[in-house]
Motif scaffolding. Structure first.
Motif, mmCIF file in Angstrom:
data_model
loop_
_atom_site.group_PDB
_atom_site.id
_atom_site.type_symbol
_atom_site.label_atom_id
_atom_site.label_comp_id
_atom_site.label_asym_id
_atom_site.label_seq_id
_atom_site.Cartn_x
_atom_site.Cartn_y
_atom_site.Cartn_z
ATOM 1 N N PHE A 168 0.840 -1.296 -0.041
ATOM 2 C CA PHE A 168 -0.064 0.099 0.326
ATOM 3 C C PHE A 168 0.876 1.118 -0.159
ATOM 4 N N GLU A 169 1.852 1.265 1.072
ATOM 5 C CA GLU A 169 2.820 1.972 1.049
ATOM 6 C C GLU A 169 3.728 2.428 -0.547
ATOM 7 N N MET A 170 3.636 1.703 -0.875
ATOM 8 C CA MET A 170 4.730 1.338 -2.474
ATOM 9 C C MET A 170 3.871 2.541 -3.121
ATOM 10 N N GLU A 171 2.483 1.935 -3.519
ATOM 11 C CA GLU A 171 1.437 2.193 -4.826
ATOM 12 C C GLU A 171 1.317 3.778 -3.906
ATOM 13 N N ALA A 172 0.590 3.869 -2.865
ATOM 14 C CA ALA A 172 1.130 4.912 -2.467
ATOM 15 C C ALA A 172 1.866 6.108 -3.300
ATOM 16 N N ARG A 173 3.286 5.620 -2.858
ATOM 17 C CA ARG A 173 4.514 7.026 -3.416
ATOM 18 C C ARG A 173 5.161 6.852 -3.912
ATOM 19 N N ARG A 174 4.242 5.848 -5.242
ATOM 20 C CA ARG A 174 4.463 5.704 -6.442
ATOM 21 C C ARG A 174 3.345 7.137 -7.054
ATOM 22 N N LEU A 175 2.370 6.929 -5.848
ATOM 23 C CA LEU A 175 0.945 8.193 -7.025
ATOM 24 C C LEU A 175 2.025 9.028 -6.853
ATOM 25 N N LEU A 176 2.591 9.619 -5.465
ATOM 26 C CA LEU A 176 3.417 10.638 -5.629
ATOM 27 C C LEU A 176 3.953 11.454 -5.936
ATOM 28 N N GLU A 177 4.997 10.059 -6.331
ATOM 29 C CA GLU A 177 6.050 10.542 -6.881
ATOM 30 C C GLU A 177 5.698 10.895 -8.629
ATOM 31 N N ALA A 178 4.443 10.416 -8.898
ATOM 32 C CA ALA A 178 4.429 10.586 -10.685
ATOM 33 C C ALA A 178 3.401 12.272 -10.363
ATOM 34 N N ARG A 179 2.769 12.382 -8.951
ATOM 35 C CA ARG A 179 2.204 13.857 -9.470
ATOM 36 C C ARG A 179 3.509 15.012 -9.627
ATOM 37 N N GLY A 180 3.827 14.418 -8.508
ATOM 38 C CA GLY A 180 5.215 15.210 -8.666
ATOM 39 C C GLY A 180 5.890 15.379 -9.741
ATOM 40 N N LEU A 181 6.016 14.935 -11.288
ATOM 41 C CA LEU A 181 6.356 14.432 -12.623
ATOM 42 C C LEU A 181 6.264 14.999 -13.692
ATOM 43 N N LEU A 182 4.343 15.452 -12.813
ATOM 44 C CA LEU A 182 3.563 15.783 -13.783
ATOM 45 C C LEU A 182 4.080 16.687 -14.281
ATOM 46 N N GLY A 183 4.263 17.683 -15.798
ATOM 47 C CA GLY A 183 3.965 18.816 -16.647
ATOM 48 C C GLY A 183 5.814 18.633 -17.005
ATOM 49 N N THR A 184 7.205 17.102 -16.808
ATOM 50 C CA THR A 184 8.528 17.628 -16.838
ATOM 51 C C THR A 184 8.849 16.777 -18.426
ATOM 52 N N TRP A 213 -6.407 11.570 -5.994
ATOM 53 C CA TRP A 213 -5.633 11.691 -4.438
ATOM 54 C C TRP A 213 -4.658 12.719 -5.540
ATOM 55 N N SER A 214 -5.127 13.769 -4.192
ATOM 56 C CA SER A 214 -4.098 15.513 -4.342
ATOM 57 C C SER A 214 -2.685 14.967 -3.781
ATOM 58 N N ALA A 215 -1.761 15.493 -3.905
ATOM 59 C CA ALA A 215 -0.442 15.359 -2.713
ATOM 60 C C ALA A 215 -0.978 15.441 -1.568
ATOM 61 N N ALA A 216 -1.871 16.230 -0.446
ATOM 62 C CA ALA A 216 -1.781 16.499 0.416
ATOM 63 C C ALA A 216 -2.463 14.790 0.941
ATOM 64 N N SER A 217 -3.163 14.473 0.225
ATOM 65 C CA SER A 217 -4.127 13.542 0.593
ATOM 66 C C SER A 217 -2.987 12.420 0.261
ATOM 67 N N LEU A 218 -2.441 11.661 -0.713
ATOM 68 C CA LEU A 218 -1.398 11.114 -0.237
ATOM 69 C C LEU A 218 -0.282 10.694 0.434
ATOM 70 N N THR A 219 -0.391 12.454 1.350
ATOM 71 C CA THR A 219 0.823 12.633 2.935
ATOM 72 C C THR A 219 0.051 12.300 3.841
ATOM 73 N N ARG A 220 -1.158 11.755 3.216
ATOM 74 C CA ARG A 220 -2.363 12.163 4.925
ATOM 75 C C ARG A 220 -1.843 10.490 5.173
ATOM 76 N N LEU A 221 -2.637 9.751 3.229
ATOM 77 C CA LEU A 221 -2.905 8.340 4.258
ATOM 78 C C LEU A 221 -1.165 7.941 3.824
ATOM 79 N N LEU A 222 -0.033 8.349 3.680
ATOM 80 C CA LEU A 222 0.649 8.099 3.846
ATOM 81 C C LEU A 222 1.419 7.933 5.388
ATOM 82 N N ALA A 223 0.612 8.794 6.110
ATOM 83 C CA ALA A 223 0.977 8.435 7.658
ATOM 84 C C ALA A 223 0.294 7.298 8.493
#
Length: 349
Positions: free
Chosen positions: A255-271, A298-308
């Protein structure tokens, strides 16, 4: 002082006698732990005879003298005492920095050694800034793995077992690894044990047979269903993996791996470029539409809360064992409900 890059490996191989305290911090707990292990091994090798004592925030807050006693008092048997502290940040900074200041003022290190592990610390952190400014202590900021560092790590672990691997198999194996060192280490160890005594290099077919098990696929499917808001399919997969005895820790780590992957992908948008290929494990073209739809929910903020929440639940699973199974189901239901609400929000005009 601050140690960077090659200075870290040099220090681990041959630690100087004046640096008695090292802080290792970063966002990937697995890389933090591995780096701390290297420093401890260097100290232990230099000392010849040592023991490691592990403490946490609660131990030191409950018994404030514990840290100083373990650091200042030399062993009657002549062995080096290495104290390993896993801290959440600033809770025990005052106790640690008091010892650091004392060593700097005396101009000599203590009899024993201290290694501190912590998640990411910003530059305003008192613990980080205090150790970076010290003469007798060092701070090491570690970062998540790259494809090359993962390849180097896997090759080194396989070499410990005299296991060879084909180049294409190594590349494929690394592409499938989760972007978290702790999980990647587990997969590398599994591969090393598989290849030991095989009598030939590990092949691409070996990697795919070993790493893509039905159980792992079921857990990944379950996680993705939960993040999609598909409750029926998610709970059906959960019942299936529960029957075969998949542990709560395994579920949470995927679950953590998939949430981190989504968060990383969000950070790469526009690159630009193929974002899916930049992720670990990669998202192939056929998988991208479903992944992108999930990412939009899932927004970056919601994924961060999910990881916590995942980290809190992992701690609960470690301390309560089977009793945490019920908490996993409740967690899944909450994720499904949140994802379903997000689906309605993104679908609204």
């Amino acid at each position: 002082m601050i140690l960077k890059g090659g200075q870290v490996s040099s220090f681990a191989r041959k630690p100087d006698s004046q640096t008695w305290c090292v802080l290792v911090f970063g966002d990937d707990d697995g890389v933090v732990s591995d780096t701390a292990d290297q420093i401890i091994a260097g100290w232990a090798k230099r000392a010849g005879d040592s023991k490691t004592v592990t403490l946490d925030d609660d131990d030191i807050r409950r018994e404030p003298h514990l840290l100083a006693d373990n650091i200042e008092i030399a062993s009657l048997l002549g062995e080096l005492n290495i104290v390993r502290i896993r801290t959440s940040g600033e809770k025990i900074a005052k106790s640690i920095l008091g010892l650091v200041e004392e060593a700097d003022q005396r101009g000599e290190s203590f009899a024993n050694r201290l290694i501190i592990q912590c998640s990411g610390l910003n530059k305003r952190s008192k613990l980080r800034s205090g150790i970076e400014a010290a003469n007798s202590a060092a701070a090491i900021h570690v970062f998540a793995d790259t494809a090359q560092s993962l390849q180097d790590m896997v090759k080194a672990r396989l070499a410990e077992f005299d296991v060879e691997i084909d180049t294409d198999a190594l590349q494929d194996f690394v592409s499938l690894l989760p972007g978290h060192r702790g999980l990647a280490n587990q997969e590398a160890d599994k591969l090393a044990l598989y290849g030991r005594g095989l009598g030939r290099p590990v092949s691409l077919n070996d990697v795919r047979l070993l790493c893509q098990t039905d159980a792992d696929n079921s857990v990944r499917d379950m996680v993705q269903y939960a993040l999609d808001g598909n409750g029926v399919s998610c709970l059906a997969e959960y019942d299936r993996i529960s029957e075969i005895g998949t542990s709560a820790i395994s579920i949470l780590r995927i679950f953590e791996m998939e949430a981190r992957r989504l968060l990383e992908a969000r950070g790469l948008l526009g690159t630009g470029g193929d974002i899916g290929r930049k992720l670990r494990p990669p998202v192939w073209q056929s998988e991208w539409p479903a992944f992108r739809s999930r990412m939009d929910k899932w927004s970056a903020a919601s994924l961060t809360r999910l990881l916590a929440a995942i980290h809190d639940l992992e701690l609960k699973a470690k301390t309560e064992g089977p009793a945490a199974e019920a908490a996993i189901r409740v967690f899944l239901l909450n994720v499904i409900k949140s994802a379903a609400q997000r689906s309605r929000m993104t679908a609204s005009p």
